[in-house]
Design a protein around this motif. Structure first.
Motif, PDB file in Angstrom:
ATOM      1  N   LYS A   7      -6.184 -10.085  15.493  1.00  0.00           N
ATOM      2  CA  LYS A   7      -4.818  -9.709  15.888  1.00  0.00           C
ATOM      3  C   LYS A   7      -4.631  -8.198  15.772  1.00  0.00           C
ATOM      4  O   LYS A   7      -3.973  -7.565  16.609  1.00  0.00           O
ATOM      5  CB  LYS A   7      -3.799 -10.437  15.007  1.00  0.00           C
ATOM      6  N   THR A  61      -6.274  -6.532  18.752  1.00  0.00           N
ATOM      7  CA  THR A  61      -5.463  -6.735  19.956  1.00  0.00           C
ATOM      8  C   THR A  61      -4.262  -5.798  19.962  1.00  0.00           C
ATOM      9  O   THR A  61      -3.967  -5.138  20.970  1.00  0.00           O
ATOM     10  CB  THR A  61      -4.982  -8.193  20.033  1.00  0.00           C
ATOM     11  N   GLN A 114       3.630 -11.249  26.885  1.00  0.00           N
ATOM     12  CA  GLN A 114       2.742 -12.242  27.490  1.00  0.00           C
ATOM     13  C   GLN A 114       2.218 -13.216  26.433  1.00  0.00           C
ATOM     14  O   GLN A 114       2.073 -14.410  26.682  1.00  0.00           O
ATOM     15  CB  GLN A 114       1.585 -11.514  28.165  1.00  0.00           C
ATOM     16  N   ARG A 115       1.963 -12.700  25.261  1.00  0.00           N
ATOM     17  CA  ARG A 115       1.446 -13.519  24.166  1.00  0.00           C
ATOM     18  C   ARG A 115       2.571 -14.221  23.391  1.00  0.00           C
ATOM     19  O   ARG A 115       2.547 -15.419  23.167  1.00  0.00           O
ATOM     20  CB  ARG A 115       0.644 -12.618  23.218  1.00  0.00           C
ATOM     21  N   GLU A 116       3.576 -13.440  22.983  1.00  0.00           N
ATOM     22  CA  GLU A 116       4.609 -13.958  22.090  1.00  0.00           C
ATOM     23  C   GLU A 116       5.531 -14.976  22.766  1.00  0.00           C
ATOM     24  O   GLU A 116       5.902 -15.990  22.153  1.00  0.00           O
ATOM     25  CB  GLU A 116       5.449 -12.795  21.543  1.00  0.00           C
ATOM     26  N   GLU A 174       3.910 -18.341  23.106  1.00  0.00           N
ATOM     27  CA  GLU A 174       3.870 -19.055  21.825  1.00  0.00           C
ATOM     28  C   GLU A 174       5.213 -19.716  21.527  1.00  0.00           C
ATOM     29  O   GLU A 174       5.276 -20.867  21.083  1.00  0.00           O
ATOM     30  CB  GLU A 174       3.495 -18.103  20.688  1.00  0.00           C
TER      31      GLU A 174
END
Length: 261
Positions: free
Chosen positions: A132, A135, A156-158, A161
């Motif tokens: 992490k 990243t 895009q990630r959060e 999730e």
């Protein structure tokens, strides 16, 4: 070796360049000396850390941990971070659960200082924290020049999730509104000014859902499990941001011409 991630001149064009070159650039960036130095330090020193007090006393360890969860701006708030880490994540009334921004809860759970030594050993995943960190370091490198792309990568990630969480749609929206980086994505995509945040939270929720439905056809956060729905929001955020910058540049050029005449 120092390396700056290449994204052209930023904005939506830079985003598309990054999409095509992400894998290659990540490989090159991973060889960055500063990033490798922090990763190696964390790998060697973190197993020796048994308390939150020890972690916050070590600047390099704390930097890795906070950056891994997007909380590096709290690097000087050591007393606050220690209290977060020592807070009981299973107690609904504890400090970490009273904070709307759930990044703090993720940090607490990942470092597991509230657990017994045996329980903590079972839960700890140092490699996950290091991944992490790498990243976020990659994103931060871009963000030093083009904040909008760093925000888009984070979103895009959060958001994906949050979309997969087993909670109500409204609860998912409240998590987005509570996160400063995610809030900036939606406020930017919908051209909302700074006054939007001062509206009653229920009004903010209603407006955000309404505007999202007009853009994507649905007001749910769950739709963002699909990259297509999220791409619509990110594209609009990046293009509007680019338009605003161009507009500001044009106004500046015009004003300068008037002053010179």
């Amino acid at each position: 070796m120092s390396y700056n991630v290449q994204v052209g001149t930023g904005g939506y064009t830079g985003w598309k360049i990054l999409e095509r070159t992400m894998e290659r650039q990540r490989d090159v960036f991973s060889q960055n000396y500063a990033v490798r130095s922090y990763k190696d330090y964390f790998s060697n020193k973190f197993p020796e850390v048994a308390t939150a007090e020890q972690l916050v006393a070590d600047y390099k360890l704390l930097t890795v941990a906070l950056r891994a969860f997007g909380l590096e701006s709290d690097i000087n708030n050591r007393f606050f971070i220690r209290k977060i880490l020592e807070s009981d994540p299973d107690d609904r009334t504890s400090l970490v659960n009273r904070l709307a921004d759930k990044r703090y809860l993720k940090l607490n759970q990942a470092l597991a200082f509230h657990d017994t030594p045996d329980e903590r050993e079972k839960k700890l995943e140092p490699l996950s924290i290091i991944e992490k960190f790498e990243t976020r370091s990659f994103e931060k490198n871009i963000g030093e020049r083009y904040t909008e792309i760093e925000l888009a990568l984070n979103a895009q990630r959060e958001i994906a999730e949050i979309a997969d969480l087993n909670i109500s749609e409204n609860a998912k929206w409240y998590q987005i509104l509570a996160s400063k980086p995610l809030r900036r994505i939606f406020e930017g995509a919908f051209g909302l000014g700074s006054s939007f945040a001062s509206l009653p939270i229920d009004r903010q929720l209603s407006d955000m859902k309404h505007r999202t439905e007009r853009l994507t056809g649905s007001d749910s956060v769950s739709q963002f499990s699909s990259s297509a729905a999220l791409d619509s929001v990110l594209k609009r955020f990046l293009l509007l941001g680019q338009l605003n910058i161009s507009s500001m540049s044009t106004r500046y050029t015009t004003a300068l011409a008037i002053l010179k005449s």
